[in-house]
Design an enzyme around this catalytic site. Structure first.
Site, PDB file in Angstrom:
ATOM      1  N   ASP A 211     -20.072  -0.584  40.309  1.00  0.00           N
ATOM      2  CA  ASP A 211     -19.008   0.392  40.519  1.00  0.00           C
ATOM      3  C   ASP A 211     -19.202   1.596  39.604  1.00  0.00           C
ATOM      4  OD1 ASP A 211     -16.734   1.840  40.903  1.00  0.00           O
ATOM      5  OD2 ASP A 211     -15.345   0.168  40.638  1.00  0.00           O
TER       6      ASP A 211
ATOM      7  N   ASP B 298     -19.660   8.119  44.579  1.00  0.00           N
ATOM      8  CA  ASP B 298     -19.055   6.822  44.286  1.00  0.00           C
ATOM      9  C   ASP B 298     -19.819   5.717  45.007  1.00  0.00           C
ATOM     10  OD1 ASP B 298     -17.095   4.988  43.357  1.00  0.00           O
ATOM     11  OD2 ASP B 298     -16.102   5.074  45.304  1.00  0.00           O
TER      12      ASP B 298
END
Ligand SMILES: *[C@@H]1O[C@H](CO)[C@@H](O)[C@H](O)[C@H]1NC(C)=O
Ligand SMILES: *[C@@H]1O[C@H](CO)[C@@H](O)[C@H](O)[C@H]1NC(C)=O
Ligand SMILES: *[C@@H]1O[C@H](CO)[C@@H](O)[C@H](O)[C@H]1NC(C)=O
Length: 443
Positions: free
Chosen positions: A120, A323
Site C-alpha cells: 500500500d 496509488d
C-alpha cells in the site's frame, strides 16, 4: 446485453479450466526473483495467494468486485488530504481493511513466520492479524509468543504517539495498545509491536508494526498490510539506509492469474534509463505520492479540462496521487466526464454500463480504441490498451477502466490506480524526488 455478458463469463470460465493444467508453478519460492531485495508481487486472488477462491469467478467479476470498494478508498484518500493537521494517523482503520489487490510475502519473527502483506503506497504502517485475535480469520496469523525477537512497544516510545486511537493507561511502563474505529460501527484493537521482518533476503530488525488483537462489529481480511508510503513509520523510513528511499514495482496483469510481478527495494537493479516526473510533496500528507498530471489525451485530442481541476494544491490536497491500493483510475467528476465523452466520441459505438464502468461496448469495436495518454511534467504515459480497457478474454464486452471520484465526498483528488499500472515498472526515488515509469512485461 445481459445475455452476452453472462455468455462471456461462461466462455471465460471454460478458458480458465482448460489452462490450469498447462500453467507451471510460479508460486514456489525457488522461482522467486533471485536478487536479495526483490520480492514477488502477486494478485491477492491469484493462484499464488492463499486468499484465492477455489471456485474462482471470472476476472472481470473480480475486478468489478474490487472496484466496487474503490469509492471507499478514494473517500479515505480524499479525507486524508482534506485534513490539515500535521500529525498523521498511522492508518485509518476504515480503509485498511478494504484494499486487496497486490500482496508480497514477508517473514516476521524468529524463526520467521510467513505472512502475506498487501502493498500500500498510500499508507505508512504495517499491520498483521495476531494469534488469539478475536474476529480475525485464523488462517494466517502471526504468533508473537513463538518468536524469540518479538517485543511489544512501550507507551513512552515516540512511535506510540503516532498511533491514532491511542489508549495508554496513565501508568508508566505499559504496552502501546490502541483501539481504532472503522466503518462506522466497527473497531479493532492492536498492540504496537516490533520484531524482525524478512523481505526477500533482507532482514530488518526491530520493525515496528501493529499486531491486531481484537476486532468487533466487522470482519478483518486475513492478510497484513505493508505501508510503502514515505512517512516516518513506513518501510522506507524504518529501513533507513538499507533502501536509501528507493523502490520500484511492476504489477502483473490482472488477467495473469498465475504470474507474479516484482517489488525491488533499494537502488540496486533499478532501471537506468527511465522517464521521470517530479514527485510533489504535500507537507500535510507527507506519505502520499503526488505527481503533476497536467493533461490527458484521448487519441490525438488533448481533452479540454480546466487546469485548476488538475493543479496540485497542498492546502486543499488537490492534485493527483499514484496509488497501489485503488483498482481503477478515478478523476474528479468534470475531468472524468470530459475524458469519457471524448473516448465515447472516438470509439463511436453503442455504449452500455457494467458495475463501476459506464463506458462499455462490444469487443468488435476494440480495434478502434483510442490511446489514452497521461501527461505529467516531463513525462507522458501512453497506456497500453490492456491498461485502458477491461474485457473478458473470450467475451464480447469491453469497458473503459476508469471512473469518476465518488460523488458523496467533496473530492479534489485524482488517483492513478493499479489497473493502469499493470506491466509498467513504477520507480519511487524519494531522495531525488522523482517517479519513473518504464514499460516492462513483468508477468
Ligand atoms: C502462545 O499463545 C497462545 C494463546 O495466544 C497459547 O495457546 C500458546 O500455548 C502459546 N504458546 C507458547 C509457546 O507459549
Ligand atoms: C474499542 O473500544 C470501544 C470503547 O471502549 C469498545 O466498545 C470496543 O469493544 C473496543 N474494540 C475492541 C476490538 O476491543
Ligand atoms: C504542474 O505543471 C503545470 C503546467 O506545466 C505548471 O504550471 C505547474 O507549476 C506545475 N505544478 C507543480 C507543483 O509543479
Amino acid at each position: 446485453m445481459a445475455l452476452s455478458i453472462s455468455t462471456a463469463f461462461v466462455f471465460f470460465s471454460l478458458f480458465v479450466l482448460t489452462t490450469v493444467n498447462a500453467a507451471f508453478d510460479t508460486c514456489s519460492s525457488s522461482s522467486s526473483p533471485s536478487a536479495d531485495s526483490e520480492l514477488s508481487v502477486f494478485h491477492i486472488y491469484g493462484k499464488c495467494s492463499p486468499f484465492s477462491s477455489p471456485k474462482r469467478e471470472s476476472w472481470i467479476d473480480t475486478v468489478i468486485n474490487m472496484a466496487s470498494k474503490d469509492p471507499e478508498r478514494v473517500a479515505y484518500l480524499s479525507s486524508l488530504v482534506a485534513q490539515r493537521a500535521t500529525s498523521v494517523p498511522v492508518a485509518s482503520g476504515q480503509q485498511m481493511f478494504n484494499i486487496g489487490n497486490y500482496v508480497v510475502r514477508a517473514k516476521i519473527g524468529t524463526p520467521g513466520q510467513l505472512m502475506f502483506m498487501v502493498m500500500d503506497t498510500s499508507n505508512d504502517a504495517a499491520w498483521v492479524p495476531c494469534s488469539g485475535c478475536t474476529g480475525c480469520s485464523s488462517s494466517t496469523v502471526f504468533t508473537p509468543n513463538t518468536s524469540s525477537t518479538y517485543g511489544s512497544m512501550d507507551c513512552k516510545l515516540p512511535q506510540c504517539a503516532q498511533v491514532r486511537g491511542l489508549s495508554c493507561p496513565t501508568a508508566v511502563a505499559s504496552p502501546c495498545l490502541f483501539n481504532q474505529s472503522y466503518g462506522g460501527d466497527s473497531s479493532f484493537s492492536a498492540t504496537l509491536s516490533q520484531d524482525s521482518v524478512r523481505l526477500a533476503l533482507d532482514v530488518l530488525p526491530n520493525y515496528a508494526f501493529g499486531c491486531i488483537n481484537a476486532v468487533s462489529g466487522g470482519s478483518v481480511p486475513p492478510q497484513g498490510l505493508l505501508g510503502l508510503g514515505r512517512g516516518s513509520m513506513s518501510l522506507l523510513s524504518q529501513a533507513g539506509s538499507l533502501y536509501s528511499g528507493v523502490f520500484s514495482y511492476c504489477l502483473p496483469s490482472f488477467k495473469s492469474y498465475y504470474f507474479t510481478g516484482s517489488l525491488k527495494l533499494g537502488p540496486v537493479g533499478q532501471p537506468r534509463s527511465i522517464r521521470t516526473t517530479p514527485l510533489l510533496r504535500n507537507p500535510h500528507r507527507p506519505s502520499l505520492y503526488y505527481v503533476n498530471l497536467t493533461g490527458i489525451s484521448v487519441g490525438r485530442v488533448l481533452v479540454p479540462v480546466a487546469p485548476e481541476l488538475l493543479a496540485f494544491d497542498p492546502n486543499t490536497g488537490a492534485g493527483t496521487v499514484i496509488d497501489s491500493g485503488t483498482v481503477i483510475t478515478r478523476f474528479v467528476q468534470p475531468v472524468y466526464t470530459a475524458v469519457r465523452d471524448e473516448f465515447r466520441k472516438q470509439i463511436n459505438a453503442p455504449i452500455s454500463s457494467l458495475g463501476a464502468f459506464d463506458t462499455c461496448f462490444t469487443t468488435t469495436y476494440v480495434a478502434q480504441t483510442p490511446a489514452v495518454t497521461f501527461h505529467f511534467t516531463e513525462m507522458d504515459l501512453t497506456l497500453p490498451t490492456e491498461n485502458t480497457l477491461i474485457h473478458s478474454s473470450v467475451g464480447s464486452l469491453a469497458c473503459l477502466a476508469m471512473a469518476a471520484a465518488p460523488s458523496n465526498v467533496n473530492s479534489v483528488l485524482n488517483v492513478i490506480a493499479n489497473l493502469q499500472q499493470q506491466n509498467l515498472r513504477i520507480l519511487f526515488d524519494i531522495p531525488n524526488s522523482r517517479l519513473g515509469i518504464a514499460r516492462e512485461l513483468c508477468n
